[in-house]
Design an enzyme around this catalytic site. Sequence first.
Site, PDB file in Angstrom:
ATOM      1  N   ASP A 170      -1.879   5.971  -5.011  1.00 59.71           N
ATOM      2  CA  ASP A 170      -2.157   5.055  -3.904  1.00 59.71           C
ATOM      3  C   ASP A 170      -2.579   3.690  -4.418  1.00 59.71           C
ATOM      4  O   ASP A 170      -3.717   3.497  -4.853  1.00 59.71           O
ATOM      5  CB  ASP A 170      -3.256   5.665  -3.025  1.00 59.71           C
ATOM      6  CG  ASP A 170      -3.583   4.790  -1.820  1.00 59.71           C
ATOM      7  OD1 ASP A 170      -2.915   3.751  -1.630  1.00 59.71           O
ATOM      8  OD2 ASP A 170      -4.506   5.147  -1.068  1.00 59.71           O
ATOM      9  N   ASN A 222       2.986   1.731   7.476  1.00 55.68           N
ATOM     10  CA  ASN A 222       3.281   0.708   8.491  1.00 55.68           C
ATOM     11  C   ASN A 222       3.005  -0.685   7.961  1.00 55.68           C
ATOM     12  O   ASN A 222       2.107  -0.884   7.142  1.00 55.68           O
ATOM     13  CB  ASN A 222       2.390   0.898   9.730  1.00 55.68           C
ATOM     14  CG  ASN A 222       2.805   2.086  10.570  1.00 55.68           C
ATOM     15  OD1 ASN A 222       2.411   3.214  10.285  1.00 55.68           O
ATOM     16  ND2 ASN A 222       3.610   1.839  11.583  1.00 55.68           N
ATOM     17  N   TRP A 259       1.567  -4.169   9.298  1.00 53.67           N
ATOM     18  CA  TRP A 259       0.943  -4.873  10.422  1.00 53.67           C
ATOM     19  C   TRP A 259       0.267  -6.131   9.913  1.00 53.67           C
ATOM     20  O   TRP A 259      -0.173  -6.205   8.768  1.00 53.67           O
ATOM     21  CB  TRP A 259      -0.036  -3.977  11.213  1.00 53.67           C
ATOM     22  CG  TRP A 259      -1.270  -3.547  10.479  1.00 53.67           C
ATOM     23  CD1 TRP A 259      -1.472  -2.364   9.834  1.00 53.67           C
ATOM     24  CD2 TRP A 259      -2.508  -4.289  10.337  1.00 53.67           C
ATOM     25  NE1 TRP A 259      -2.732  -2.319   9.282  1.00 53.67           N
ATOM     26  CE2 TRP A 259      -3.383  -3.489   9.578  1.00 53.67           C
ATOM     27  CE3 TRP A 259      -2.948  -5.546  10.780  1.00 53.67           C
ATOM     28  CZ2 TRP A 259      -4.687  -3.906   9.244  1.00 53.67           C
ATOM     29  CZ3 TRP A 259      -4.234  -5.951  10.440  1.00 53.67           C
ATOM     30  CH2 TRP A 259      -5.080  -5.127   9.680  1.00 53.67           C
ATOM     31  N   ASP A 263       0.824  -1.207   0.000  1.00 44.84           N
ATOM     32  CA  ASP A 263       0.000   0.000   0.000  1.00 44.84           C
ATOM     33  C   ASP A 263       0.860   1.260   0.000  1.00 44.84           C
ATOM     34  O   ASP A 263       1.461   1.599   1.018  1.00 44.84           O
ATOM     35  CB  ASP A 263      -0.879  -0.054   1.259  1.00 44.84           C
ATOM     36  CG  ASP A 263      -1.776   1.156   1.407  1.00 44.84           C
ATOM     37  OD1 ASP A 263      -1.975   1.883   0.411  1.00 44.84           O
ATOM     38  OD2 ASP A 263      -2.277   1.373   2.525  1.00 44.84           O
ATOM     39  N   TYR A 312      -8.608   4.232  12.516  1.00 46.18           N
ATOM     40  CA  TYR A 312      -9.492   4.187  11.360  1.00 46.18           C
ATOM     41  C   TYR A 312     -10.803   4.824  11.787  1.00 46.18           C
ATOM     42  O   TYR A 312     -11.006   5.104  12.973  1.00 46.18           O
ATOM     43  CB  TYR A 312      -9.709   2.749  10.894  1.00 46.18           C
ATOM     44  CG  TYR A 312      -8.481   2.162  10.257  1.00 46.18           C
ATOM     45  CD1 TYR A 312      -8.130   2.490   8.959  1.00 46.18           C
ATOM     46  CD2 TYR A 312      -7.657   1.303  10.966  1.00 46.18           C
ATOM     47  CE1 TYR A 312      -6.991   1.973   8.385  1.00 46.18           C
ATOM     48  CE2 TYR A 312      -6.513   0.786  10.388  1.00 46.18           C
ATOM     49  CZ  TYR A 312      -6.186   1.123   9.090  1.00 46.18           C
ATOM     50  OH  TYR A 312      -5.052   0.618   8.517  1.00 46.18           O
ATOM     51  N   THR A 368      -5.827   2.049  -2.892  1.00 47.78           N
ATOM     52  CA  THR A 368      -7.172   2.572  -3.167  1.00 47.78           C
ATOM     53  C   THR A 368      -7.549   2.081  -4.552  1.00 47.78           C
ATOM     54  O   THR A 368      -6.755   2.185  -5.472  1.00 47.78           O
ATOM     55  CB  THR A 368      -7.156   4.117  -3.147  1.00 47.78           C
ATOM     56  OG1 THR A 368      -6.972   4.563  -1.821  1.00 47.78           O
ATOM     57  CG2 THR A 368      -8.465   4.687  -3.678  1.00 47.78           C
ATOM     58  N   SER A 409       0.061   4.240   2.804  1.00 48.73           N
ATOM     59  CA  SER A 409       0.312   4.181   4.242  1.00 48.73           C
ATOM     60  C   SER A 409       1.754   3.723   4.432  1.00 48.73           C
ATOM     61  O   SER A 409       2.443   3.392   3.456  1.00 48.73           O
ATOM     62  CB  SER A 409      -0.674   3.231   4.938  1.00 48.73           C
ATOM     63  OG  SER A 409      -0.472   1.891   4.533  1.00 48.73           O
TER      64      SER A 409
END
Length: 411
Positions: free
Chosen positions: A302, A122, A124, A117, A162, A305, A120
């Site tokens: 992005d 991070n 996780w 992505d 979020y 998206t 963003s």
Amino acid sequence: MFKLFVFVALLALVSCEVQRIKIHQSGHKRDHRHVKQEIRWLKHKYHQLIESIIVYDYGVPDYVAPDYNNDYYDNSNTDSTTNDTATIEELGNSMNMYYFGTIGIGTPEQYFNVVFDTGSANLWIPSVHCASTDVACQQHNQYNSSASSTYVASSQNFSIEYGTGSVTGFLAIDTVTINGLSIANQTFGEAITQPGSSFENVAFDGILGMAYQTIAVDTVVPPFYNLYEQGLIDEPVFGFYLGRNGTATDGGELILGGSDESLYVGNLSYVPVSQQGYWQFAVNNITWNGTVVCDNCQAIADTGTSLIACPFSAYSQLNQLIGALYVEGSYYVSCSTVDSLPVLSFSIGNGIFELPPSAYISTFGDGNSTYCMSTFTYIGTDFWILGDVFIGQFYTEFDFGENRVGFAPVA
Ligand SMILES: *[C@@H]1O[C@H](CO)[C@@H](O)[C@H](O)[C@H]1NC(C)=O
Ligand SMILES: *[C@@H]1O[C@H](CO)[C@@H](O)[C@H](O)[C@H]1NC(C)=O
Ligand SMILES: *[C@@H]1O[C@H](CO)[C@@H](O)[C@H](O)[C@H]1NC(C)=O
Ligand SMILES: *[C@@H]1O[C@H](CO)[C@@H](O)[C@H](O)[C@H]1NC(C)=O
Ligand SMILES: *[C@@H]1O[C@H](CO)[C@@H](O)[C@H](O)[C@H]1NC(C)=O
Ligand SMILES: *[C@@H]1O[C@H](CO)[C@@H](O)[C@H](O)[C@H]1NC(C)=O
Ligand SMILES: *[C@@H]1O[C@H](CO)[C@@H](O)[C@H](O)[C@H]1NC(C)=O
Ligand SMILES: *[C@@H]1O[C@H](CO)[C@@H](O)[C@H](O)[C@H]1NC(C)=O
Ligand SMILES: *[C@@H]1O[C@H](CO)[C@@H](O)[C@H](O)[C@H]1NC(C)=O
């Protein structure tokens, strides 16, 4: 942080490789419910609290067990025949809504499907310590730190906000392997709780952010920074090809350490990053059949998206121009008009990128009916988000070294 790279690169005299990452696609049919789920997810991602307008005309989403047999990257496929200076991971594509690939975490590797992505920063993944009542976590692969000999505990908690809540858990440090390249000491989030139903019924387990460290929660160093700093790739550059008609095993390609020239036509046309957070840049203008819908605006590229998100005025104007009707949260056009619609023309840097109606109108079926949905959406941002609808037409290079984004028509 990338200023360090020049220094590191000089020390790293060993020849590195460019890594190709295969992207996978799941074969499910896309319907209204998926579109709603998608828009809901996007609003979450950009922290918009508009959950209440989501209408479930199909009731509560079905439990769909992840289809790991089809979606998982087959490591035996690792292409060792190339003599490239880059590594390529093929990506999976779920109904053109998201693209994901497989990474390994720990020793021995535990496998996870992650969305690569660029919106963003991070990494996780779900934790084995999540609650048994956490549906999203239970549907997915979970990281078990006790089963990894390279795990190092971190006392720090993390929380990513979020719209409907937070992904929370604690930070862990372990080896993260992308396409055979092992990043030592990568810090990532082990998610104990996931908000609402945002991450239920999706084919990916977690998210691997590829934006600038400045937008990383807890300013954790993103995996791509470490990949480069540890000398695993030669150039701090990666490129995305997102297939729009891909298959579960051949949805697209992420290349780490360069760009794949075989996947685009001509030269890449570059634009400088205007703000180092998202991959943000200035757009000279966007026109549709002579009407200017953006004049000197900002946009981000992005991969996380799927649609094109516009500022509100452009969203209203564009959907009106294409003759779309608003039905239950989305705009639709009559499918018979799609072929005759003009292109949407983006002037970015010195390049002009024309998005045809076959790209900006998304066609999908429900039973015997076909729907033609406008991909111009609004999720509360005052900048444009050029998602997979755009990147699917224009190969996109993300260059941390020169702080620029390059586009070229896909081959
Ligand atoms: C592979 O790359 C090396 C180093 O650049 C080069 O010497 C060699 O000729 C290449 N081999 C092939 C088969 O292209
Ligand atoms: C985690 O790994 C450890 C060590 O291999 C094992 O004993 C334990 O059962 C695993 N936990 C779960 C929930 O699988
Ligand atoms: C992390 O979260 C746990 C559970 O919420 C809490 O008990 C602990 O004190 C937190 N640790 C830190 C360092 O904030
Ligand atoms: C990873 O951390 C260990 C322990 O702190 C250290 O010995 C090692 O050099 C680190 N490796 C890299 C590549 O940073
Ligand atoms: C998608 O691929 C299928 C199978 O290769 C092909 O029949 C179809 O025409 C393609 N559709 C588009 C829009 O390219
Ligand atoms: C690409 O750039 C090279 C070097 O600047 C130039 O020689 C070549 O003509 C360009 N190709 C195209 C298709 O524009
Ligand atoms: C769009 O921007 C380009 C580059 O600045 C310029 O040449 C062109 O005239 C602009 N078009 C419109 C319609 O403003
Ligand atoms: C595009 O603009 C031309 C000239 O103004 C106009 O005749 C035509 O109807 C427009 N096309 C659409 C689809 O609006
Ligand atoms: C699709 O059309 C066929 C033939 O007209 C009909 O038998 C079937 O029930 C329809 N399916 C749906 C989901 O409407």
